[in-house]
Design a protein around this motif. Structure first.
Motif, PDB file in Angstrom:
ATOM      1  N   THR A  37       4.878   1.798  48.621  1.00  0.00           N
ATOM      2  CA  THR A  37       3.934   1.403  47.571  1.00  0.00           C
ATOM      3  C   THR A  37       4.158   2.256  46.328  1.00  0.00           C
ATOM      4  O   THR A  37       4.147   1.746  45.198  1.00  0.00           O
ATOM      5  CB  THR A  37       2.483   1.578  48.070  1.00  0.00           C
ATOM      6  N   GLU A  79       4.097  -2.278  54.305  1.00  0.00           N
ATOM      7  CA  GLU A  79       3.598  -2.837  55.574  1.00  0.00           C
ATOM      8  C   GLU A  79       2.410  -2.003  56.052  1.00  0.00           C
ATOM      9  O   GLU A  79       2.405  -0.792  55.874  1.00  0.00           O
ATOM     10  CB  GLU A  79       4.712  -2.707  56.616  1.00  0.00           C
ATOM     11  N   ASP A  80       1.424  -2.662  56.620  1.00  0.00           N
ATOM     12  CA  ASP A  80       0.298  -1.932  57.191  1.00  0.00           C
ATOM     13  C   ASP A  80       0.708  -1.159  58.439  1.00  0.00           C
ATOM     14  O   ASP A  80       0.134  -0.139  58.760  1.00  0.00           O
ATOM     15  CB  ASP A  80      -0.844  -2.893  57.534  1.00  0.00           C
ATOM     16  N   THR A 134      10.120  -0.128  56.578  1.00  0.00           N
ATOM     17  CA  THR A 134      11.111   0.106  55.531  1.00  0.00           C
ATOM     18  C   THR A 134      12.505   0.245  56.124  1.00  0.00           C
ATOM     19  O   THR A 134      12.693   0.913  57.128  1.00  0.00           O
ATOM     20  CB  THR A 134      10.768   1.399  54.757  1.00  0.00           C
ATOM     21  N   PRO A 173       5.515   7.925  58.235  1.00  0.00           N
ATOM     22  CA  PRO A 173       5.166   6.508  58.064  1.00  0.00           C
ATOM     23  C   PRO A 173       3.726   6.314  57.588  1.00  0.00           C
ATOM     24  O   PRO A 173       2.835   7.087  57.954  1.00  0.00           O
ATOM     25  CB  PRO A 173       5.333   5.924  59.470  1.00  0.00           C
ATOM     26  N   ASN A 174       3.535   5.301  56.745  1.00  0.00           N
ATOM     27  CA  ASN A 174       2.205   4.836  56.355  1.00  0.00           C
ATOM     28  C   ASN A 174       1.501   5.676  55.296  1.00  0.00           C
ATOM     29  O   ASN A 174       0.334   5.399  54.987  1.00  0.00           O
ATOM     30  CB  ASN A 174       1.300   4.717  57.591  1.00  0.00           C
ATOM     31  N   VAL A 175       2.161   6.683  54.765  1.00  0.00           N
ATOM     32  CA  VAL A 175       1.515   7.484  53.713  1.00  0.00           C
ATOM     33  C   VAL A 175       1.534   6.769  52.359  1.00  0.00           C
ATOM     34  O   VAL A 175       0.844   7.179  51.427  1.00  0.00           O
ATOM     35  CB  VAL A 175       2.149   8.890  53.565  1.00  0.00           C
TER      36      VAL A 175
HETATM   37  P1  GDP Z   1       5.168   3.858  53.930  1.00  0.00           P
HETATM   38  O1  GDP Z   1       5.273   3.579  55.393  1.00  0.00           O
HETATM   39  O2  GDP Z   1       5.012   5.327  53.678  1.00  0.00           O
HETATM   40  O3  GDP Z   1       6.269   3.238  53.119  1.00  0.00           O
HETATM   41  O4  GDP Z   1       3.773   3.203  53.441  1.00  0.00           O
HETATM   42  P2  GDP Z   1       3.503   1.783  52.726  1.00  0.00           P
HETATM   43  O5  GDP Z   1       3.856   1.870  51.281  1.00  0.00           O
HETATM   44  O6  GDP Z   1       4.166   0.709  53.517  1.00  0.00           O
HETATM   45  O7  GDP Z   1       1.912   1.703  52.811  1.00  0.00           O
HETATM   46  C1  GDP Z   1       1.247   1.798  54.054  1.00  0.00           C
HETATM   47  C2  GDP Z   1      -0.181   1.322  53.878  1.00  0.00           C
HETATM   48  O8  GDP Z   1      -0.903   2.190  53.015  1.00  0.00           O
HETATM   49  C3  GDP Z   1      -0.274  -0.070  53.250  1.00  0.00           C
HETATM   50  O9  GDP Z   1      -1.358  -0.746  53.861  1.00  0.00           O
HETATM   51  C4  GDP Z   1      -0.598   0.237  51.793  1.00  0.00           C
HETATM   52  O10 GDP Z   1      -1.279  -0.806  51.137  1.00  0.00           O
HETATM   53  C5  GDP Z   1      -1.479   1.466  51.939  1.00  0.00           C
HETATM   54  N1  GDP Z   1      -1.464   2.302  50.715  1.00  0.00           N
HETATM   55  C6  GDP Z   1      -0.385   2.741  50.034  1.00  0.00           C
HETATM   56  N2  GDP Z   1      -0.752   3.450  48.950  1.00  0.00           N
HETATM   57  C7  GDP Z   1      -2.100   3.467  48.935  1.00  0.00           C
HETATM   58  C8  GDP Z   1      -3.083   4.048  48.039  1.00  0.00           C
HETATM   59  O11 GDP Z   1      -2.794   4.688  47.028  1.00  0.00           O
HETATM   60  N3  GDP Z   1      -4.388   3.862  48.379  1.00  0.00           N
HETATM   61  C9  GDP Z   1      -4.764   3.160  49.478  1.00  0.00           C
HETATM   62  N4  GDP Z   1      -6.074   3.043  49.715  1.00  0.00           N
HETATM   63  N5  GDP Z   1      -3.882   2.596  50.326  1.00  0.00           N
HETATM   64  C10 GDP Z   1      -2.562   2.738  50.060  1.00  0.00           C
END
Ligand code: GDP
Ligand code: MG
Length: 162
Positions: free
Chosen positions: A17, A31-32, A37, A11-13
């Motif tokens: 995005t 999501e922060d 997802t 999560p959060n990587v």
């Molecule tokens: P997931 O849980 O892996 O799907 O992650 P998310 O796509 O929901 O993103 C988690 C957080 O990381 C959000 O606050 C995004 O804005 C942030 N984030 C995603 N990609 C990047 C990036 O390339 N650079 C930075 N600085 N933040 C990012």
């Protein structure tokens, strides 16, 4: 049928995005807080005239015990359905136990893996990505899902893997 790319990682990587960056739309939910997802959501993508399907993963309870096992379990299902895998790591954090658990699944699957070192928003952070060679998954592609930096080279590598 179009080839399928599964996007996996803890999560959060930045998986969702990065999915939005790949499909060129904002359909995957970002999501922060981790865990938002929905399970295995598919999107149509195109790059250099080739079509493929991108599957975002996530959707576990972030407070649950055995998080690493749950991530690995979900990755296992997604990977089994995929032709290739985009493994996303947060280059600014480095490798965690949960990442290691996913790596074991990926190795066992024998599927082609593209390693995305995400959150490389600037040149300075690029050095962090090179440490990911240690994962033994081949070349880490430094990308910024947020800004688009490096995404073209990563997409070329994805097409080569599919
Ligand atoms: P997931 O849980 O892996 O799907 O992650 P998310 O796509 O929901 O993103 C988690 C957080 O990381 C959000 O606050 C995004 O804005 C942030 N984030 C995603 N990609 C990047 C990036 O390339 N650079 C930075 N600085 N933040 C990012
Ligand atoms: Mg997500």
């Amino acid at each position: 049928p179009t080839p399928v790319l599964a996007v996996v990682g803890r999560p959060n990587v930045g998986k969702s995005t990065l999915v939005n960056r790949i499909i060129g739309r904002r359909e995957a939910v970002v999501e922060d807080r981790p865990g938002v997802t929905r399970d295995r959501v598919s999107y149509d993508a195109h790059w250099n005239g080739r079509a493929f399907t991108v599957v975002d993963t996530g959707g576990w309870d972030p407070d649950a015990r055995g998080l690493a096992e749950r991530i690995a379990g979900q990755a296992e299902v997604a990977v089994s359905l995929a032709d290739a895998v985009l493994f996303v790591v947060d280059a600014t954090v480095g490798i965690t136990d949960a990442d290691e658990a996913v790596v074991r699944i990926l190795r066992a699957s024998g599927k082609p893996v593209v390693l995305a070192a995400n959150k490389v928003d600037d040149q300075r952070t690029e050095a962090e990505a090179y440490g990911l060679w240690n994962l033994g998954l081949g070349e880490p592609w430094p990308v910024s899902a947020l800004h688009g930096r490096g995404s073209g080279d990563m997409l070329d590598a994805i097409l080569a893997a599919l």
